[in-house]
Each structure stands twice: as C-alpha cells, then as structure tokens.
Design an enzyme around this catalytic site. Structure first.
Site, PDB file in Angstrom:
ATOM      1  N   ARG A 148     -17.590   1.145  -1.776  1.00 15.77           N
ATOM      2  CA  ARG A 148     -16.597   0.640  -0.826  1.00 15.77           C
ATOM      3  C   ARG A 148     -17.099  -0.699  -0.324  1.00 15.77           C
ATOM      4  NH1 ARG A 148     -12.874   3.439   1.935  1.00 15.77           N
ATOM      5  NH2 ARG A 148     -13.880   5.445   1.663  1.00 15.77           N
TER       6      ARG A 148
ATOM      7  N   LYS B 150       0.863  -1.191   0.000  1.00 12.17           N
ATOM      8  CA  LYS B 150       0.000   0.000   0.000  1.00 12.17           C
ATOM      9  C   LYS B 150       0.894   1.234   0.000  1.00 12.17           C
ATOM     10  CE  LYS B 150      -3.969   2.039   2.337  1.00 12.17           C
ATOM     11  NZ  LYS B 150      -3.518   3.395   2.146  1.00 12.17           N
TER      12      LYS B 150
ATOM     13  N   LYS C 277      -7.959  -2.935   3.325  1.00 15.16           N
ATOM     14  CA  LYS C 277      -6.662  -2.371   3.704  1.00 15.16           C
ATOM     15  C   LYS C 277      -6.331  -2.787   5.127  1.00 15.16           C
ATOM     16  CE  LYS C 277      -9.231   1.911   4.359  1.00 15.16           C
ATOM     17  NZ  LYS C 277      -9.664   3.135   3.730  1.00 15.16           N
TER      18      LYS C 277
ATOM     19  N   GLU D  19      -1.031   4.419  -7.981  1.00 15.47           N
ATOM     20  CA  GLU D  19      -0.710   5.367  -6.914  1.00 15.47           C
ATOM     21  C   GLU D  19       0.605   6.050  -7.292  1.00 15.47           C
ATOM     22  OE1 GLU D  19      -2.880   5.595  -4.326  1.00 15.47           O
ATOM     23  OE2 GLU D  19      -1.748   6.518  -2.701  1.00 15.47           O
TER      24      GLU D  19
ATOM     25  N   ARG E 183      -8.073  11.263  -7.053  1.00 14.57           N
ATOM     26  CA  ARG E 183      -9.006  10.454  -6.270  1.00 14.57           C
ATOM     27  C   ARG E 183     -10.365  11.135  -6.207  1.00 14.57           C
ATOM     28  NH1 ARG E 183     -12.338   9.171  -3.011  1.00 14.57           N
ATOM     29  NH2 ARG E 183     -12.091   8.241  -0.957  1.00 14.57           N
TER      30      ARG E 183
HETATM   31  P1  ATP Z   1     -10.068   5.881   0.740  1.00 15.63           P
HETATM   32  O1  ATP Z   1      -9.360   6.136  -0.551  1.00 15.63           O
HETATM   33  O2  ATP Z   1     -10.231   4.410   1.036  1.00 15.63           O
HETATM   34  O3  ATP Z   1     -11.328   6.673   0.912  1.00 15.63           O
HETATM   35  P2  ATP Z   1      -7.869   7.185   1.974  1.00 15.63           P
HETATM   36  O4  ATP Z   1      -7.727   8.141   0.841  1.00 15.63           O
HETATM   37  O5  ATP Z   1      -7.714   7.695   3.359  1.00 15.63           O
HETATM   38  O6  ATP Z   1      -9.239   6.438   1.916  1.00 15.63           O
HETATM   39  P3  ATP Z   1      -6.744   4.732   2.612  1.00 15.63           P
HETATM   40  O7  ATP Z   1      -7.994   4.398   3.296  1.00 15.63           O
HETATM   41  O8  ATP Z   1      -5.554   4.922   3.452  1.00 15.63           O
HETATM   42  O9  ATP Z   1      -6.904   6.002   1.707  1.00 15.63           O
HETATM   43  O10 ATP Z   1      -6.449   3.557   1.532  1.00 15.63           O
HETATM   44  C1  ATP Z   1      -7.013   3.394   0.284  1.00 15.63           C
HETATM   45  C2  ATP Z   1      -6.130   4.055  -0.740  1.00 15.63           C
HETATM   46  O11 ATP Z   1      -4.839   3.433  -0.794  1.00 15.63           O
HETATM   47  C3  ATP Z   1      -6.577   3.932  -2.183  1.00 15.63           C
HETATM   48  O12 ATP Z   1      -7.600   4.837  -2.483  1.00 15.63           O
HETATM   49  C4  ATP Z   1      -5.298   4.231  -2.942  1.00 15.63           C
HETATM   50  O13 ATP Z   1      -5.155   5.626  -3.098  1.00 15.63           O
HETATM   51  C5  ATP Z   1      -4.199   3.779  -2.004  1.00 15.63           C
HETATM   52  N1  ATP Z   1      -3.382   2.650  -2.465  1.00 15.63           N
HETATM   53  C6  ATP Z   1      -2.055   2.521  -2.262  1.00 15.63           C
HETATM   54  N2  ATP Z   1      -1.573   1.386  -2.759  1.00 15.63           N
HETATM   55  C7  ATP Z   1      -2.609   0.748  -3.343  1.00 15.63           C
HETATM   56  C8  ATP Z   1      -2.748  -0.500  -4.041  1.00 15.63           C
HETATM   57  N3  ATP Z   1      -1.723  -1.305  -4.237  1.00 15.63           N
HETATM   58  N4  ATP Z   1      -3.992  -0.832  -4.481  1.00 15.63           N
HETATM   59  C9  ATP Z   1      -5.056  -0.028  -4.280  1.00 15.63           C
HETATM   60  N5  ATP Z   1      -4.982   1.156  -3.629  1.00 15.63           N
HETATM   61  C10 ATP Z   1      -3.776   1.540  -3.157  1.00 15.63           C
END
Ligand code: ATP
Length: 572
Positions: free
Chosen positions: A406, A242, A412, A291, A262
């Site tokens: 979602r 991630k 995650k 990403e 995003r």
């Molecule tokens: P969200 O996007 O879930 O609303 P957020 O912006 O706070 O919340 P996180 O909840 O921390 O992000 O985690 C999800 C995000 O992680 C994804 O939207 C993407 O931007 C990121 N990400 C990083 N690595 C990956 C991966 N390998 N596959 C999918 N997403 C990834």
C-alpha cells in the site's frame, strides 16, 4: 526427511512461545531439516493448509465428524468424546487425551498424502473412513495437530510474515527477506517460494516470475484528504471513478480462466458471465484487474453493494447471473503473453489495456481522466459523487504496479461527512466481554478489536465495539467466537485490556466511528509513554467480513493517517 512426529514437536514449541523472533528461529530450524521435495508441504501444514487458499481446497469435515472418527479410532463411546470436547473446547486436546499410543512413525509426506485424500474424497463416509485409518497410525501429539488442521483451527500463531523471515534466514541473511517477499507477492504461494528457494537458491528467487494461475498480491491505495493533497502527492496524474463493488484479479491461460477475489479466494465458478467475456479477449495469457458491480441494464445505474455482494454464493449462480448481471470495470493490466507488465509505468499498462478491452456488455474500461490541477480533480470528484459513486482514485502515471503493498502510487479520495470519519475501519476481533444489563442473557455484550501492524506482525487494540449488531447477530457472533476461543491472549495480540474471553484473531468487522482519539488504553500507535489511538463511538456496519483475512484489516499506520486527515479537515 522430516517425520510427522518431529513436525508435531516443532508445532508444540511454536505453540509455547509468544516471541516472534523465537518463532522465526524455530521455523528456520524446521525448514532447514526439510528436504527439497517436502519443504512446501511443511510450509503449508505450518499454515494449517494443504495448498494455498486460492486453490479453494477445503476438508469439508466438521468437528462432529472428527469426534466420530476419534471415537472409532480409540474405542471410546461417542458421548464420552463429546463430553470431553465440551470441557476442553478443542478437538486437538481431545485427540491428545484419548489416543494413547505410539504411532507408526509416518513421514510428513505420508501424512500430507493422507490428508490430501481426505480433502479430495467426495462423500462424508469416505472422509471419515480415511480419517479413522490415519488416526490409527498416529501418536497422540501427532493426532492433536492433524485434527486441528482438518477443522481449520491449527492455532500456532504463525503469520505469513514470520514464515517469510524464517525463509530469509534459510538463505543465510535477514536482508534477503525482500527477495522472498518479492517472490511471494508475485505468486501468493509460500510453499512454492520455499520450494524454489530450496531447489534453486538465491538465483531461483531472483529469476522468479509471474505465472497465470498464481494470483499476484494486490496493490493497495493510501488515502488523501483533499483534491489539493492528491495533486501535491501525485503531480500530473490519472483520476478514475471509484466503483463500490468487489475487486477481481482475472487470469487467462489459453482456454482456462481463473478469477480471484481481493482476498485471493477463487471466484471463477461464481462469475460465469465474466469468465465468458474474458475468454473472448484476444490474448493467450493475460492478467487484468477490475471492479465488478451489478448494473441495472435498463437504467444503467449501479445497484447497491448489498446486491453485488450476493454473488459470493455457492448456489443459484446461474439465476443470479441472469437477474443481476455483473459488469467488470477493468483498471489494470499486469501480464500479457509472457510479458510482466507490473514493472511498466501505469500509463503504458493502461494504454495496452485500452487496446485489449473493446466495448462489450460485460467488460468496460474504468472511467479515467488525466489531470494536473486540484480544480480538475475537484470537478471529477464532484461529478463522481453526484452520480452516486463513493469517491475517486488517483494514480501516478509513471508508477509500476507494486504487488502486495500500500503506497502513494495509488490514492483514494472519498466523500466525507461532518462529525463522522470519511472511511469505515476494518478491525479484527481479538476477544469479547460478557454482556451486562439487557445483554447479560446473551453472554456477549462487546468486542475487543484491533488493527494490524505489519512491522511486528501483531494486532494492536483500537476499540471496544458494543453496538451495531442485532440480537441475532450477537448470538451468531458468540457462537463463532466460542469456536476459536483461547485460554490466554493470542501470541500476535498486543493489548493492555483483558477481555472476558480471548479469541484467535480471525474475524474482521467493519466499523464506523465519529473520530479517532488518543487513548492510553489502546496499543494501536502507542509508543513509549505516548498514548495510542482509539475509535470514538464505534458501531459495526454489516456482519463479519468473510472476504477479509485478519491481515487485511486496516493497519496502525492507516489509523495514524486517518487521524492526521481528520485533524486537517477540522482545521479547514
Ligand atoms: P483496500 O482495498 O484499500 O484495503 P477497501 O477494500 O476498504 O480497502 P477502499 O479502501 O475503499 O477499499 O478502496 C480501494 C479499493 O477500491 C480497491 O481495492 C478496489 O477494490 C476499489 N476500486 C474501485 N474502483 C477502482 C479503480 N478505478 N481503481 C482501483 N481500485 C478501485
């Protein structure tokens, strides 16, 4: 054909109600009146826009300029207009007050065209001249909404979900909502959905397809508490690193490339190196996601997020792209040469993605491993953390790409610290309290914040936030919030607490907290006599998240999940 005056009267009705059901009825009535050629414009204007936000068209007209135009259009001195604005706090109310005339009975399309010319005009002078001419043709109530749209502050309280409901009513049944939603998820453009529906009916929606150049609403991940839970939920699955950068959806259409954040904002011009790398992929039409992260080319290490995020800027892009070049870790394929990949299984999408992304400087595949036991997940996780990553993603192998939702197709798993929530929470500011003690002078001391509840399309309070900002930040916050303050609670806010000042739910902040507790004071997760949920010892991290819309804040359901995860961790 709808007259703009009629539209303004509908807006007045929408403004006067706080019931979402009533709002969708009013919108249904409005949309039924619009003809096929103008319904998209009616939808955009109701959302306070001319085109969907991913097109990045901005008016570039400040409140100051609007006041100048008002002064010219009505013959009152600029100083009198400014004084009125100070008293009323809203350019719309000022327009209503000073323009006392009948108006020329323009249609929605005519006003739309004029507004479009204002947005497209290059110089300030041209914009103001065009606006003066438009104002001279409008009645006061029409002008009220026109100027609000121009300054980006329509304040109708109508969310996307309510528009979707009204469009479903237009099809004859509330149950058709899912079809409207599906089309919206595939193009992120409610105007286009409305137009398709008006022109081609149910069949048009059923046949609705992805088109490069229209962003697909992003699939999101649920959270899990442990490697065991990950395996329990997904079975044999893929785990990926991630990366802590920003998510991009990239479209290629022949020679053209479009990049969206995003939040589905256009970012193409900010990312020249990524744009270039994409043009080299051997495909006519393509949509991928990844990403983006600034990587130190010498050491191969990732720079901190603060460096990566600096790319969201308008100036010196070229210099930045040389100093901190970005790498894109590609993780999904949504569309290829006319074929919709979102309906295919993740593992098949990934295989195709691997064929397309061959090793290069800018594009890389996300690191992936197929696992089937909690032990393997744990090993992958530990290794990721050791390398400074923030966690891992788990992905179901047979799952389609579920646009705009979602769910547990993606999960995650993040690092967690004792005595602190593993995750920060994104909340929306819905009001503020005057400062006490040392903050009295600032006029602001705490924020009332809320999370999003998609089922009712409302914001439910979850915490007061009074720490984490510097004095300068409080000052700018107050300024930003005063621009969107309201004399009553916003229609989409559900709160038992009354702050000193209500504001429109617009700004998202990230907050870290020690834990989630049950609280009778807050409405997030509250049912009947049962208490709601609240953040304990919240503190803001960073400043306002301009990359998130209010609906992108965490949801009530996520707070409940975080509460459950926290309970489980404290038992383990
Ligand atoms: P969200 O996007 O879930 O609303 P957020 O912006 O706070 O919340 P996180 O909840 O921390 O992000 O985690 C999800 C995000 O992680 C994804 O939207 C993407 O931007 C990121 N990400 C990083 N690595 C990956 C991966 N390998 N596959 C999918 N997403 C990834």
């Amino acid at each position: 054909m709808v007259k703009f005056l009629e539209l303004a009267q509908f807006f007045e009705r929408l403004e006067g109600t706080t019931s979402r059901l009533e709002m969708s009825q009013i919108l249904y009535e409005l949309f039924s009146k619009a003809d096929k050629e103008e319904i998209d414009k009616v939808v955009y204007l109701t959302m306070g826009e001319l085109v969907p936000s991913f097109r990045g068209l901005e008016f570039g007209v400040s409140e100051k300029l609007v006041m100048e135009a008002l002064s010219k259009a009505c013959g009152l001195k600029l100083s009198s207009i400014q004084k009125l604005y100070k008293d009323l706090g809203d350019v719309g109310k000022v327009a209503l007050e000073v323009l006392k005339r009948e108006g020329k009975g323009l249609s929605v399309s005519q006003v739309y065209e004029e507004l479009y010319s204002i947005a497209r005009a290059k110089g300030t002078l041209d914009k103001v001249m065009l606006l003066i001419n438009l104002l001279r043709a409008l009645s006061s109530v029409e002008a009220k909404f026109v100027v609000r749209i121009i300054v980006g502050n329509l304040r109708l309280g109508v969310g996307e979900a309510t528009i979707i409901e009204a469009l479903a009513l237009l099809l004859g049944r509330r149950e058709y909502k899912q079809m409207v939603e599906r089309a919206y998820n595939l193009c992120s453009d409610l105007g286009l959905v409305a137009k398709t529906l008006a022109q081609k009916g149910l069949q048009g929606l059923a046949e609705f397809k992805i088109q490069p150049g229209y962003p697909i609403r992003m699939a999101l991940a649920e959270r899990v508490a442990s490697a065991e839970e990950l395996i329990r939920r997904l079975g044999k699955c893929a785990v990926e690193a991630k990366y802590d950068g920003f998510r991009l959806q990239i479209h290629k259409k022949g020679e053209e490339v479009y990049i969206y954040s995003r939040n589905l904002e256009p970012m193409t011009e900010m990312l020249p190196e990524i744009k270039q790398a994409i043009t080299k992929i051997d495909a006519d039409e393509l949509i991928i996601e990844g990403e983006a992260l600034a990587v130190n080319e010498q050491t191969g290490e990732f720079y901190p997020f603060q460096i990566t995020i600096q790319r969201k800027r308008k100036y010196n892009i070229y210099e930045y792209s040389k100093e901190y070049p970005l790498k894109l870790f590609c993780f999904d394929l949504l569309y290829l040469n006319g074929e919709d990949y979102t309906t295919k299984a993740f593992i098949d999408r990934r295989k195709k993605l691997e064929d397309l992304i061959t090793f290069g400087n800018t594009l890389e595949l996300s690191e992936l491993r197929i696992v089937q036991s909690a032990k393997e997940v744990e090993e992958f996780f530990e290794d990721a953390i050791l390398r400074g990553l923030e966690g891992i993603m788990g992905k179901r192998l047979d799952a389609p790409y579920t646009a705009g939702s979602r769910n547990f197709n993606w999960v995650k798993l993040k690092r967690s610290y004792k005595g602190q929530l593993a995750d920060t929470v994104d909340v929306v500011i819905v009001g503020y309290f005057y400062g006490r003690g040392a903050r009295a002078e600032l006029g602001i001391g705490a924020l009332l914040t809320a999370v999003y509840d998609p089922s009712s399309d409302t914001f439910k309070t979850v915490s007061k936030v009074g720490s984490g900002f510097s004095e300068e930040e409080w000052i700018s916050l107050k300024k930003m919030l005063d621009e969107i303050k309201l004399d009553h609670k916003h229609a989409r806010v559900d709160s038992l607490i009354t702050p000193d000042v209500w504001v429109e739910p617009k700004y998202v902040i990230t907050v870290s907290a020690d834990e989630i507790t049950r609280s009778p004071l807050h409405t997030a997760g509250k049912t009947g006599d049962e208490p709601g949920y609240a953040l304990r010892f919240p503190r803001a991290v960073g400043f306002v998240r301009l990359d998130k819309r209010p609906e992108d804040a965490n949801t009530v359901e996520e707070i409940l999940r975080m509460y459950q995860i926290q309970k489980r961790i404290s038992v383990e």
